[in-house]
Motif scaffolding. Structure first.
Motif, PDB file in Angstrom:
ATOM      1  N   GLY A  61       0.806  -1.215   0.000  1.00 17.41           N
ATOM      2  CA  GLY A  61       0.000   0.000   0.000  1.00 17.41           C
ATOM      3  C   GLY A  61       0.835   1.259   0.000  1.00 17.41           C
ATOM      4  N   LEU A  62       1.963   1.212   0.714  1.00 21.01           N
ATOM      5  CA  LEU A  62       2.838   2.380   0.804  1.00 21.01           C
ATOM      6  C   LEU A  62       3.573   2.651  -0.507  1.00 21.01           C
ATOM      7  CD1 LEU A  62       4.131   4.554   2.661  1.00 21.01           C
ATOM      8  CD2 LEU A  62       5.848   2.849   3.272  1.00 21.01           C
ATOM      9  N   LEU A  63       4.036   1.593  -1.163  1.00 19.40           N
ATOM     10  CA  LEU A  63       4.904   1.747  -2.326  1.00 19.40           C
ATOM     11  C   LEU A  63       4.187   1.667  -3.672  1.00 19.40           C
ATOM     12  CD1 LEU A  63       7.900  -0.412  -1.050  1.00 19.40           C
ATOM     13  CD2 LEU A  63       7.617   2.071  -0.914  1.00 19.40           C
ATOM     14  N   ALA A  64       2.962   1.169  -3.679  1.00 20.30           N
ATOM     15  CA  ALA A  64       2.242   1.028  -4.950  1.00 20.30           C
ATOM     16  C   ALA A  64       1.941   2.403  -5.539  1.00 20.30           C
ATOM     17  CB  ALA A  64       0.944   0.253  -4.736  1.00 20.30           C
ATOM     18  N   PRO A  65       2.057   2.519  -6.847  1.00 20.88           N
ATOM     19  CA  PRO A  65       1.734   3.805  -7.475  1.00 20.88           C
ATOM     20  C   PRO A  65       0.257   4.139  -7.311  1.00 20.88           C
ATOM     21  CG  PRO A  65       2.181   2.137  -9.141  1.00 20.88           C
ATOM     22  CD  PRO A  65       2.444   1.509  -7.812  1.00 20.88           C
ATOM     23  N   ARG A  66      -0.009   5.402  -7.103  1.00 23.27           N
ATOM     24  CA  ARG A  66      -1.382   5.867  -6.959  1.00 23.27           C
ATOM     25  C   ARG A  66      -1.999   6.048  -8.341  1.00 23.27           C
ATOM     26  NH1 ARG A  66       0.062   4.177  -2.640  1.00 23.27           N
ATOM     27  NH2 ARG A  66      -0.011   5.329  -0.713  1.00 23.27           N
TER      28      ARG A  66
END
Length: 195
Positions: free
Chosen positions: A142-147
């Motif tokens: 969740g932290l590293l996934a692209p938005r």
């Protein structure tokens, strides 16, 4: 990746919400959590209560940062991503700390009970470290996934939310699931069976 991030937010947010509320729901529940921290002998008695309160309030902060945006509107905007990023980062830090604590308990051969969700009296063990590792992986995802700049479809959000709730419930009853499949002697010691 938008649905993955939302799914991770709900999963981690719900798990941390239940974990914090289960400790704060009564004086007895909070005292039991304090007792578990004291049993491992990683803290002096004077530090147990402040650390227990800090951990519990940090869990509540994670839940707020990850869940409140859903209550206030659909996932969009810089504030949404800032809150989610903060929630995921705190979650990862807490999960690392909890795993280190469990490792310390195992190394010292302390049979402290898991009071993560106040549902189980299973002793801390390898399954708890595995569970924390899986949750940390979800938080890191969740932290590293692209938005995604695209709006998310409401039907997709419903499916994502449903899957996240089911996974959160499975995490909360993880001890019971492990005890169903592990031989009695190993499950009692918090050690998964090897084949």
């Amino acid at each position: 990746m938008g649905y993955v991030v939302v799914g991770c937010q709900l999963l981690i947010g719900l798990v941390f919400l239940v974990a914090s509320v289960s400790k704060l729901r009564s004086g007895r529940a909070f005292a039991e959590f304090n007792d578990v921290l004291l049993e491992v002998r990683a803290l002096t008695p004077a530090w147990v209560r402040p650390v227990a309160l800090s951990l519990t309030l940090s869990e509540l902060a994670v839940a707020a940062l990850l869940i409140v945006p859903f209550i206030t509107g659909l996932p969009e905007g810089a504030r949404w991503h800032l809150a989610a990023g903060g929630g995921f980062a705190i979650a990862v830090a807490l999960l690392i700390a909890f795993t280190a604590y469990i490792f310390t308990a195992l190394r010292r051969e302390v049979r402290a009970s898991c009071r993560c969700f106040a549902l189980s009296s299973a002793p801390l063990g390898v399954p708890h470290m595995v569970r924390n590792g899986l949750l940390a992986a979800a938080a890191l995802t969740g932290l590293l996934a692209p938005r995604s700049p695209d709006a998310l479809d409401p039907a997709g959000l419903v499916v994502t939310a449903t899957v996240s709730v089911v996974l959160a419930v499975l995490v909360m009853v993880f001890d019971e699931i492990v005890s169903l499949f592990a031989p009695a002697g190993l499950a009692a010691r918090g050690v998964p069976p090897t084949n």
